[in-house]
Write an enzyme that holds these catalytic residues in place. Structure first.
Site, mmCIF file in Angstrom:
data_model
loop_
_atom_site.group_PDB
_atom_site.id
_atom_site.type_symbol
_atom_site.label_atom_id
_atom_site.label_comp_id
_atom_site.label_asym_id
_atom_site.label_seq_id
_atom_site.Cartn_x
_atom_site.Cartn_y
_atom_site.Cartn_z
ATOM 1 N N ASN A 154 -8.806 19.064 41.041
ATOM 2 C CA ASN A 154 -8.644 18.401 41.646
ATOM 3 C C ASN A 154 -10.275 18.484 42.134
ATOM 4 O O ASN A 154 -10.480 20.154 42.348
ATOM 5 C CB ASN A 154 -8.027 18.652 43.616
ATOM 6 C CG ASN A 154 -8.564 17.114 44.080
ATOM 7 O OD1 ASN A 154 -9.845 17.357 43.400
ATOM 8 N ND2 ASN A 154 -8.263 17.791 45.564
ATOM 9 N N MET A 164 -11.483 11.664 44.703
ATOM 10 C CA MET A 164 -10.407 13.085 44.254
ATOM 11 C C MET A 164 -9.161 12.942 43.839
ATOM 12 O O MET A 164 -8.954 11.939 44.515
ATOM 13 C CB MET A 164 -11.127 14.202 45.678
ATOM 14 C CG MET A 164 -12.510 14.523 45.301
ATOM 15 S SD MET A 164 -13.002 15.411 43.745
ATOM 16 C CE MET A 164 -14.981 15.326 44.318
ATOM 17 N N CYS A 165 -8.841 13.841 43.258
ATOM 18 C CA CYS A 165 -7.133 13.849 42.956
ATOM 19 C C CYS A 165 -6.533 13.949 44.363
ATOM 20 O O CYS A 165 -6.503 14.899 44.916
ATOM 21 C CB CYS A 165 -6.659 14.253 42.063
ATOM 22 S SG CYS A 165 -8.359 13.577 40.043
ATOM 23 N N ARG A 166 -4.923 14.130 44.029
ATOM 24 C CA ARG A 166 -3.862 14.568 44.584
ATOM 25 C C ARG A 166 -3.028 15.493 44.176
ATOM 26 O O ARG A 166 -2.498 14.746 43.093
ATOM 27 C CB ARG A 166 -3.789 14.128 45.986
ATOM 28 C CG ARG A 166 -3.954 12.850 46.688
ATOM 29 C CD ARG A 166 -4.906 14.135 47.860
ATOM 30 N NE ARG A 166 -5.804 14.483 47.540
ATOM 31 C CZ ARG A 166 -6.625 15.731 48.405
ATOM 32 N NH1 ARG A 166 -6.522 15.747 49.569
ATOM 33 N NH2 ARG A 166 -7.603 16.169 47.831
ATOM 34 N N VAL A 198 -1.574 13.659 41.144
ATOM 35 C CA VAL A 198 -2.591 11.802 40.931
ATOM 36 C C VAL A 198 -3.978 11.234 41.077
ATOM 37 O O VAL A 198 -4.188 12.770 41.206
ATOM 38 C CB VAL A 198 -1.811 10.955 42.350
ATOM 39 C CG1 VAL A 198 -0.297 10.321 42.122
ATOM 40 C CG2 VAL A 198 -2.567 11.518 43.068
#
Length: 263
Positions: free
Chosen positions: A112, A1-3, A86
């Site tokens: 996300n 998963m993204c941040r 990110v």
């Protein structure tokens, strides 16, 4: 998963939030603590609003922690509203076009999560995007597809209802394809003046989302950038945060937001 991180308020230099804090987004690109993957190294992006109505974008496939251009730009760009993201890819290619945030007109969007089994419904989902908006599609991600579909459902007029309608469409396609994987959707949208943040998942397990408002501005983050939860409020599961000009920031539940119907 993204941040990710979103900010809206008095103008600040991006590095004050993106790079400098103890648990900054650049730090999270290597050491996320509330994600399924600790490392988010499949590209990054920043989007910001300056003197023009449309946002600027800088995106690249290099990891955020190793890109000297990101640090240099963040030290020089001062903005009243900006996004930073990110990426940890969930099945689509690591290309610049697939890096968040995505822009269309005055809007910025970042996500996300993922649509479970996306390759099995991608063609049918993309077919629902009107031609005029599909021309703007640059990448191959489910995130960008949802953004364009929501624009088609009236995102500019109703950011909550349009997104709920788009997620409902995606869930319908998933059920038709008998996909058991979940749809998880934690995302932020802005037009430079208002900001909407969503936290929803069909399995009740959406990615984390926090917010903090001070006298100078509002920050919405995947993880507290100071490494402490004290002083931060968590957007509840199924909740939507609404920050509109001249109104206090508020968080509404899934029924008020319309996400219950998307389950």
């Amino acid at each position: 998963m993204c941040r990710f991180l979103a900010y809206h308020g008095e103008p600040v230099y991006l590095d004050e939030l993106v790079c400098a804090p103890t648990h900054s987004l650049v730090h999270q690109s290597l050491h996320a603590t509330e994600a399924q993957t600790e490392t988010n190294g499949d590209g990054f992006g920043i989007g910001w609003y300056g003197d023009r109505p449309e946002p600027g974008l800088y995106r690249d496939v290099r990891p955020a922690w190793s890109d000297e251009n990101l640090r240099s730009l963040s030290r020089q760009i001062r903005a009243r509203t900006f996004f930073a993201h990110v990426r940890a890819a969930t099945g689509t290619a690591t290309t610049r076009a697939n890096c968040h945030p995505f822009a269309h007109g005055r809007h910025l969007f970042m996500h996300n999560g993922q649509i479970g089994g996306y390759p099995r419904i991608r063609r049918r989902l993309e077919a629902l995007i009107p031609d005029a908006l599909y021309e703007a599609r640059q990448g191959t991600t489910d995130s960008e597809a949802l953004f364009l579909l929501a624009l088609a459902h009236g995102l500019e007029r109703d950011p909550v209802g349009a997104m709920a309608a788009s997620l409902s469409v995606a869930r319908g396609l998933m059920r038709e394809a008998e996909i058991d994987e979940p749809l998880r959707f934690t995302a932020v949208l802005t037009n430079g003046e208002s900001l909407t943040a969503y936290r929803w998942a069909c399995d009740g397990r959406p990615p984390s989302l926090y917010w903090r408002q001070t006298a100078t501005g509002l920050a919405v983050v995947s993880e507290p950038i100071d490494g402490r939860r004290a002083g931060w409020s968590e957007v509840p599961k199924g909740g939507t945060l609404l920050a509109c000009p001249g109104e206090p920031v508020r968080v509404v539940g899934p029924e008020a937001a319309g996400f219950r119907a998307a389950a």
